[in-house]
Each structure stands twice: as structure tokens, then as C-alpha cells.
Design a protein around this motif. Structure first.
Motif, PDB file in Angstrom:
ATOM      1  N   ALA A   1      38.925  17.257  37.382  1.00  0.00           N
ATOM      2  CA  ALA A   1      39.388  16.394  38.467  1.00  0.00           C
ATOM      3  C   ALA A   1      40.817  16.754  38.873  1.00  0.00           C
ATOM      4  CB  ALA A   1      39.313  14.937  38.042  1.00  0.00           C
ATOM      5  N   GLY A   2      41.675  17.039  37.896  1.00  0.00           N
ATOM      6  CA  GLY A   2      43.040  17.450  38.194  1.00  0.00           C
ATOM      7  C   GLY A   2      43.096  18.765  38.953  1.00  0.00           C
ATOM      8  N   PHE A   3      42.216  19.692  38.590  1.00  0.00           N
ATOM      9  CA  PHE A   3      42.166  20.982  39.280  1.00  0.00           C
ATOM     10  C   PHE A   3      41.799  20.799  40.753  1.00  0.00           C
ATOM     11  CE2 PHE A   3      39.580  24.548  40.808  1.00  0.00           C
ATOM     12  CZ  PHE A   3      40.516  25.572  40.733  1.00  0.00           C
ATOM     13  N   PHE A   4      40.723  20.067  41.014  1.00  0.00           N
ATOM     14  CA  PHE A   4      40.287  19.896  42.399  1.00  0.00           C
ATOM     15  C   PHE A   4      41.260  19.046  43.217  1.00  0.00           C
ATOM     16  CE2 PHE A   4      36.105  21.148  40.666  1.00  0.00           C
ATOM     17  CZ  PHE A   4      35.898  22.239  41.496  1.00  0.00           C
ATOM     18  N   LEU A   5      41.858  18.050  42.578  1.00  0.00           N
ATOM     19  CA  LEU A   5      42.868  17.250  43.281  1.00  0.00           C
ATOM     20  C   LEU A   5      44.085  18.107  43.597  1.00  0.00           C
ATOM     21  CD1 LEU A   5      43.550  14.405  44.271  1.00  0.00           C
ATOM     22  CD2 LEU A   5      44.634  14.007  42.073  1.00  0.00           C
ATOM     23  N   GLY A   6      44.504  18.923  42.645  1.00  0.00           N
ATOM     24  CA  GLY A   6      45.634  19.823  42.877  1.00  0.00           C
ATOM     25  C   GLY A   6      45.314  20.874  43.926  1.00  0.00           C
ATOM     26  N   PHE A   7      44.085  21.362  43.927  1.00  0.00           N
ATOM     27  CA  PHE A   7      43.686  22.355  44.925  1.00  0.00           C
ATOM     28  C   PHE A   7      43.726  21.758  46.332  1.00  0.00           C
ATOM     29  CE2 PHE A   7      40.662  24.984  47.282  1.00  0.00           C
ATOM     30  CZ  PHE A   7      41.109  26.251  46.940  1.00  0.00           C
ATOM     31  N   GLY A   8      43.229  20.540  46.458  1.00  0.00           N
ATOM     32  CA  GLY A   8      43.238  19.873  47.768  1.00  0.00           C
ATOM     33  C   GLY A   8      44.649  19.568  48.246  1.00  0.00           C
ATOM     34  N   LEU A   9      45.471  19.039  47.365  1.00  0.00           N
ATOM     35  CA  LEU A   9      46.854  18.730  47.752  1.00  0.00           C
ATOM     36  C   LEU A   9      47.663  20.001  47.988  1.00  0.00           C
ATOM     37  CD1 LEU A   9      47.699  15.755  45.377  1.00  0.00           C
ATOM     38  CD2 LEU A   9      47.291  15.676  47.834  1.00  0.00           C
TER      39      LEU A   9
END
Length: 66
Positions: free
Chosen positions: A28-36
Motif C-alpha cells: 500500500a505504501g509503494f502504490f500510494l508513494g507511486f501515485g503521489l
């Protein structure tokens, strides 16, 4: 008197095995970081920070739940 099996009471606690949530939090942190990171035009740094924050959160919950 007939011998019948007694039912366990509903109040008995069940043994629940601890489950690791570290992989879920890190993903979840990876995808949230990728989006941001895509929104901020700084993909690598923000993705790494999101992954690190997700892993730290997962480690915290795993440590708390044994």
C-alpha cells in the motif's frame, strides 16, 4: 439419563493465530508513494518514502501483535 455431548459455551475465546500485515502495508505504501510521486514530479524519492513508511507501519503492527 441419556448421555449427550455438551456444547461449548459461546463465551470461550478462540485462539487466533497472529497474521503478518507487513507485506500489505508495504504494498500500500509503494502504490500510494507511486501515485503521489507522479503528481509531484518526483517519482523515485516519494515512492521510496511511501515504501519506507508502509514497511514501518507494518513492522509496528506486527511487533504489537507478536
Amino acid at each position: 439419563m441419556a448421555k449427550t455431548a455438551r456444547r461449548k459455551s459461546a463465551k470461550t475465546s478462540r485462539k487466533v493465530k497472529p497474521v503478518s500485515v507487513m507485506a500489505l502495508c508495504a504494498t500500500a505504501g509503494f502504490f500510494l508513494g507511486f501515485g503521489l510521486g507522479a503528481l509531484m514530479n518526483n517519482l523515485l524519492l516519494i515512492t521510496a518514502l511511501g515504501l519506507l513508511a508502509g514497511a514501518a507501519t507494518g513492522y509496528y503492527f506486527d511487533k504489537k501483535n507478536n
